[in-house]
Design an enzyme around this catalytic site. Structure first.
Site, PDB file in Angstrom:
ATOM      1  CB  THR A  24      42.050 -61.942  53.540  1.00 13.87           C
ATOM      2  OG1 THR A  24      43.042 -60.751  54.380  1.00 13.87           O
ATOM      3  CG2 THR A  24      42.094 -63.313  53.788  1.00 13.87           C
ATOM      4  CB  THR A  25      38.967 -59.974  49.567  1.00 14.87           C
ATOM      5  OG1 THR A  25      38.647 -59.832  50.656  1.00 14.87           O
ATOM      6  CG2 THR A  25      38.107 -60.312  48.292  1.00 14.87           C
ATOM      7  CG  HIS A  84      43.041 -63.816  59.506  1.00  8.93           C
ATOM      8  ND1 HIS A  84      42.994 -63.192  58.133  1.00  8.93           N
ATOM      9  CD2 HIS A  84      41.503 -63.811  59.388  1.00  8.93           C
ATOM     10  CE1 HIS A  84      42.070 -62.457  57.638  1.00  8.93           C
ATOM     11  NE2 HIS A  84      40.808 -62.622  58.157  1.00  8.93           N
ATOM     12  CB  SER A 116      41.393 -51.195  55.382  1.00  6.13           C
ATOM     13  OG  SER A 116      41.062 -51.982  54.650  1.00  6.13           O
ATOM     14  N   GLY A 244      40.575 -50.245  47.542  1.00  7.13           N
ATOM     15  CA  GLY A 244      41.460 -51.368  47.068  1.00  7.13           C
ATOM     16  C   GLY A 244      42.576 -50.914  46.373  1.00  7.13           C
TER      17      GLY A 244
END
Ligand code: PAP
Length: 277
Positions: A24-25, A84, A116, A244
């Protein structure tokens, strides 16, 4: 229900859609940079001062229980929002081929999503609540107990929509964006009707966007290293940046967990023309 009853969609709306922890980020940052590239200098870019969540607001976070959408109504067009929410829960007037609004979706290997999520949920945990074990998190995830519904159904909904309405839904994977970031950024720009011009290609604008939005760049900015928590939410900006990487699951999941997760994925996505390989 609230969206259906109250949200006034516009044909220019762009929605960044994800199941949590799928990128998302990253996608917020990429799409924001792509569509606003003519307004900002990369050295003095809003992403250098604000977390991507502050630039691309969470759609459902601004639809209030009483149905008020006044905040969203006041945003100028084109609105860039993040969600979402599963595709099937959007009203027809948004998912209809003629509606104009577009969805850019990103998903990720569920094994990495689980890892995550597990790290993230333990960061969110109030001190008085015991830590969630990886085994417990694994069982919940495999049983479909996830925010915004079972992971695989989420993926399936957007995948089918992207096949049926390729001009409305663009389907990306975290792994592909890692492997081919330049190609994916070009693809998103084309999908949104703002392809890169030859001049921009010469100026290496695509490369600038990829560099600015990379994990290394964003995670090292002061704004994203901040551990401060705002009163309305128990997380800090830094909580959205961990490793990441693709494939960190190898450091966490047992062979049995991997086998079970792969089996569920095979079974759920069987015959649709997409899988996580
Ligand atoms: P959200 O859905 O709760 O908003 P989201 O941003 O999807 O969270 O998930 C965070 C994950 O994306 C983290 O993955 P990890 O736990 O496996 O490390 C985070 O590190 C990763 N992430 C954040 N920014 C980037 C980026 N710019 N590039 C690649 N991965 C990123």
């Amino acid at each position: 229900m609230l969206i259906n009853d109250h949200f006034k969609a516009r044909p220019t709306d762009i929605i960044v859609a994800t199941s949590p922890k799928c990128g998302t980020t990253w996608l917020r940052a990429l799409v924001f940079s792509i569509i606003n590239r003519h307004f900002f200098d990369f050295n003095d870019h809003p992403l250098r001062k604000l977390n991507p969540q502050e630039l691309v607001l969470l759609f459902e976070g601004h639809i209030h229980k009483d149905g008020s959408t006044s905040f969203l109504d006041e945003l100028p067009s084109p609105r860039l929002l993040s969600t979402h929410i599963p595709y099937s829960l959007f009203p027809k007037r948004m998912t209809d081929d003629t509606s104009g609004c577009r969805f850019v979706y990103i998903c990720r290997d569920p094994k990495d999503v689980l890892v995550s999520k597990w790290h993230f949920s333990n960061k969110l945990r109030p001190k008085e609540v015991p830590p969630l074990s990886l085994e417990e998190a694994f069982d919940l995830f495999c049983n479909g107990v996830s925010h915004y519904g079972p992971f695989w159904d989420h993926v399936l909904g957007y995948w089918k929509a992207s096949v049926e309405s390729p001009k409305k839904v663009l389907f990306l994977t975290y792994e592909d964006v890692k492997k081919e970031p330049l190609g994916c950024v070009r693809k998103v720009a084309e999908f949104l009707g703002v392809p890169f011009s030859p001049e921009e290609e010469n100026k290496k604008t695509v490369e600038e966007i990829v560099k600015l939005c990379s994990f290394e760049s964003l995670s090292n900015l002061d704004v994203n290293r901040s551990v401060a928590k705002r009163s309305e939410r128990p997380v800090s900006n830094s909580d959205f940046f961990r490793k990441g990487e693709v494939g960190d699951w190898v450091n966490h999941l047992s062979p049995e967990m991997v086998e079970k997760m792969n089996q569920i994925t095979e079974q759920k996505l069987q015959g649709i023309g997409f899988n996580f390989h």
